[in-house]
Design a protein around this motif. Structure first.
Motif, PDB file in Angstrom:
ATOM      1  N   LYS A   1       0.829  -1.207   0.000  1.00 29.20           N
ATOM      2  CA  LYS A   1       0.000   0.000   0.000  1.00 29.20           C
ATOM      3  C   LYS A   1       0.857   1.248   0.000  1.00 29.20           C
ATOM      4  O   LYS A   1       0.530   2.256  -0.651  1.00 29.20           O
ATOM      5  N   THR A   2       1.975   1.181   0.708  1.00 24.75           N
ATOM      6  CA  THR A   2       2.852   2.349   0.848  1.00 24.75           C
ATOM      7  C   THR A   2       4.079   2.263  -0.035  1.00 24.75           C
ATOM      8  O   THR A   2       4.415   3.235  -0.730  1.00 24.75           O
TER       9      THR A   2
ATOM     10  N   ARG B   1      -1.274   1.961  -8.379  1.00 32.22           N
ATOM     11  CA  ARG B   1      -0.793   0.800  -9.120  1.00 32.22           C
ATOM     12  C   ARG B   1      -1.728  -0.402  -9.133  1.00 32.22           C
ATOM     13  O   ARG B   1      -1.639  -1.228 -10.039  1.00 32.22           O
ATOM     14  N   SER B   2      -2.583  -0.528  -8.140  1.00 29.98           N
ATOM     15  CA  SER B   2      -3.399  -1.730  -8.030  1.00 29.98           C
ATOM     16  C   SER B   2      -4.608  -1.688  -8.958  1.00 29.98           C
ATOM     17  O   SER B   2      -4.943  -0.652  -9.538  1.00 29.98           O
TER      18      SER B   2
ATOM     19  N   ASP C   1       5.898  -8.658 -10.706  1.00 29.41           N
ATOM     20  CA  ASP C   1       5.579  -7.806 -11.843  1.00 29.41           C
ATOM     21  C   ASP C   1       4.105  -7.446 -11.751  1.00 29.41           C
ATOM     22  O   ASP C   1       3.337  -8.086 -11.040  1.00 29.41           O
ATOM     23  N   TRP C   2       3.706  -6.409 -12.435  1.00 25.03           N
ATOM     24  CA  TRP C   2       2.315  -5.983 -12.384  1.00 25.03           C
ATOM     25  C   TRP C   2       1.981  -5.186 -13.638  1.00 25.03           C
ATOM     26  O   TRP C   2       2.861  -4.759 -14.388  1.00 25.03           O
TER      27      TRP C   2
ATOM     28  N   MET D   1      -4.180  -3.567   2.805  1.00 17.67           N
ATOM     29  CA  MET D   1      -2.789  -3.249   3.112  1.00 17.67           C
ATOM     30  C   MET D   1      -1.873  -3.501   1.910  1.00 17.67           C
ATOM     31  O   MET D   1      -0.764  -2.981   1.846  1.00 17.67           O
ATOM     32  N   GLY D   2      -2.341  -4.282   0.953  1.00 13.71           N
ATOM     33  CA  GLY D   2      -1.565  -4.519  -0.259  1.00 13.71           C
ATOM     34  C   GLY D   2      -2.027  -3.686  -1.438  1.00 13.71           C
ATOM     35  O   GLY D   2      -1.464  -3.794  -2.531  1.00 13.71           O
ATOM     36  N   TYR D   3      -3.054  -2.861  -1.222  1.00 11.81           N
ATOM     37  CA  TYR D   3      -3.646  -2.073  -2.305  1.00 11.81           C
ATOM     38  C   TYR D   3      -2.966  -0.713  -2.417  1.00 11.81           C
ATOM     39  O   TYR D   3      -3.005   0.092  -1.487  1.00 11.81           O
TER      40      TYR D   3
END
Length: 553
Positions: free
Chosen positions: A99-100, A470-471, A107-108, A464-466
């Motif tokens: 998230k931060t 980028r997400s 990769d994304w 917390m992973g968002y």
């Protein structure tokens, strides 16, 4: 009598001065513990239960030394999704979450560039030590500082920071943005350690000397079990249908003849997939300590080491394979060798070590199926086709999905605009649709991730992973024990379930108190603990708390 009072006064003054001096010294020690060297160790794909499972076979100098002399956190977890290598290493060292820090996967899909991007790719730098593009890497996609960066700031760059790993991302991201060097193993025909012009314009003499010594050549040998295979009772039979074989092998069984498998499995790249890759990593780490004179003065240096062969072995053979057991027994020996080397070169009691993992792993789903334990496989292509058909039937377009990756759906916002559709409307429709699919446990919209506060469960870990920029637009989670795969051998990771989040956490050395805790600790706590130990500022995105039970005084 006058002389008596004079004497008492003098003694009182001496005692007061001595006491104040001792108190000041103690305060200084408590506030700023300065080991000559910090060694951060990340074991790729290590589940916590590999410690107790293989405990009786571990020697005294590796994992057992860390536990007997140091501190163990038995209930240590990742607090976000996705539990992937790049995100894990970055979270350990930034003390934050995707998230931060922005590293949302290995990769994304980049919504601006309209393509998949790799976590450390950097077209503005060049390779050093190779003519291939394998060195065109840097930490520039990372958005937060690391504890290694904070050490550089605290020492006005006098403290050295070096990253070492077979994988580029596992070397670069822990070393941080201000590192003196990060080195990784290219494999292939030459089997050299390389870097990029982000750090240096040419390989340091010690690295070139290491490459010229053909140090990797000695590991081109047969991989057999370290001990009698009959004693490997913690694992499944050697020949089973849940493991993958190397190219050229008829079955995934010992012994693995590396010389015969060499050409078909990438030559020196094959070493990454066997425990000898970890041994080679220790060889190079020791060369780095010598070559960079780490731990030679009173200014703290930092060596970030990641052991990657454990991940390659796990992906191919699974959690309960004899190959996995053997890999950890050999890693234990490699750790003992590294600690013995540090005792000699830096001095016992002069360095501090922490050891954790970047994620854990799920049992091979086909093995779970064989025991009628919930688990299985999701076909990614079928999932895409089903969602796309739904969107065409509902909104009249089969162009609304731009990408599906990392269990996230990215929408085509130009198509949304042309059809005069709101992103929130389509996100909600997709989330409501896919949650009804078999094997899908939960689904959430990007809009919800941005506007709601989730405090528990998978939703909180997904949040917390968002990362806002980028997400994806829709996030989903598979049912426990399920993975997206077209194959039925080996394991993987990435979920927020306990089998992917529960990892070891060990500290030992200078400033560390002997003990243990079963209280919940989380990955961001590691950076907070080390920075507290060193008396330096926390990383810029820090979200953890120091594990005070592990620290002396």
């Amino acid at each position: 009598m006058k002389n008596y009072y004079t004497l008492v006064g003098a003694l009182t003054l001496i005692i007061s001065v001595t006491t104040n001096k001792l108190a000041a010294q103690q305060a200084s020690t408590h506030i700023n513990t300065k080991p000559k060297l910090v060694v951060g160790i990340v074991v790729d794909q290590m589940r916590y239960d590999y410690l107790p499972r293989f405990w009786s076979k571990y020697g005294q100098g590796g994992f057992k030394r860390m536990v007997s002399e140091g501190f163990i956190a038995k209930n240590n977890h990742f607090n976000y999704v996705p539990t992937k290598t790049a995100a894990g290493h970055t979270s350990v060292y930034t003390g934050s979450t995707p998230k931060t820090h922005g590293i949302i996967g290995n990769d994304w899909y980049d919504k601006t560039e309209k393509r998949m991007v790799y976590c450390t790719e950097d077209a503005t730098v060049n390779s050093v030590g190779t003519t291939s593009d394998a060195g065109k890497m840097s930490p520039r996609r990372m958005l937060s500082s690391t504890m290694t960066d904070q050490l550089k700031l605290a020492t006005v760059s006098k403290g050295k920071v070096i990253g070492v790993s077979l994988k580029d991302r596992a070397s670069i991201l822990p070393a941080g943005s201000a590192a003196d060097g990060a080195y990784w193993f290219e494999g292939g025909h030459d089997g050299n350690w390389i870097t990029s012009t982000y750090y240096v314009q040419q390989l340091p003499e010690w690295v070139q000397k290491f490459n010229d010594s053909d140090a990797a050549e000695k590991y081109k040998k047969t991989w057999n079990t370290l001990y009698d295979i009959k004693t490997y009772t913690e694992s499944l039979p050697d020949d089973n249908k849940f493991e993958g074989a190397f190219r050229g092998e008829k079955a995934p069984v010992f012994p693995h003849e590396l010389k015969k498998l060499w050409k078909d499995n990438g030559e020196f790249s094959l070493l990454k997939s066997v425990p000898y890759g970890n041994s080679l990593t220790v060889d190079f780490a020791e060369a780095a300590v010598n070559g960079e004179n780490l731990g030679k003065d009173d200014i703290t240096d930092f060596l970030a080491v990641s052991f990657s062969s454990t991940d390659y072995v796990g992906h191919q053979f699974g959690v309960s394979a004899k190959e996995t057991e053997d890999t950890y027994l050999r890693l234990d020996n490699d750790l003992a060798r590294l600690f013995s080397f540090l005792d000699e070169k830096v001095g016992k009691g002069n360095y501090t070590v922490f050891l954790t993992a970047d994620h854990a792993a799920v049992e091979v789903p086909s093995y779970l199926e064989s025991l009628e334990i919930p688990g299985g496989y999701e076909n990614g292509k079928d999932f895409y086709n089903k969602v796309n058909t739904f969107l065409k039937d509902t909104f009249g377009s089969d162009k609304l999905i731009e990408n599906i990756s990392n269990d996230q759906i990215f929408l085509n916002h130009e198509e949304l605009k042309d059809l005069k559709l709101s992103s929130a409307e389509v996100e909600t429709a997709i989330a409501n649709e896919i949650v009804s699919y078999k094997n899908i446990a939960e689904a959430y919209t990007g809009t919800a991730m941005r506007n709601q506060q989730f405090t528990k469960g998978l939703a909180a870990k997904l949040q917390m992973g968002y990362n806002f920029k980028r997400s994806g637009d829709v996030l989903f989670a598979l049912e426990p024990g399920y993975i997206t795969s077209s194959g039925r051998t080996g394991t993987t990771h990435g979920s927020g379930y306990i089998y992917d989040t529960h990892t070891p956490l060990l500290f030992f050395g200078k400033g560390i108190k002997h003990g243990e805790t079963a209280q919940l600790t989380q990955i961001p706590d590691i950076a907070a603990t080390i920075c507290t130990l060193l008396g330096i500022s926390f990383p810029s995105g820090e979200a953890g708390q120091p594990i005070t039970q592990a620290l002396e005084n």
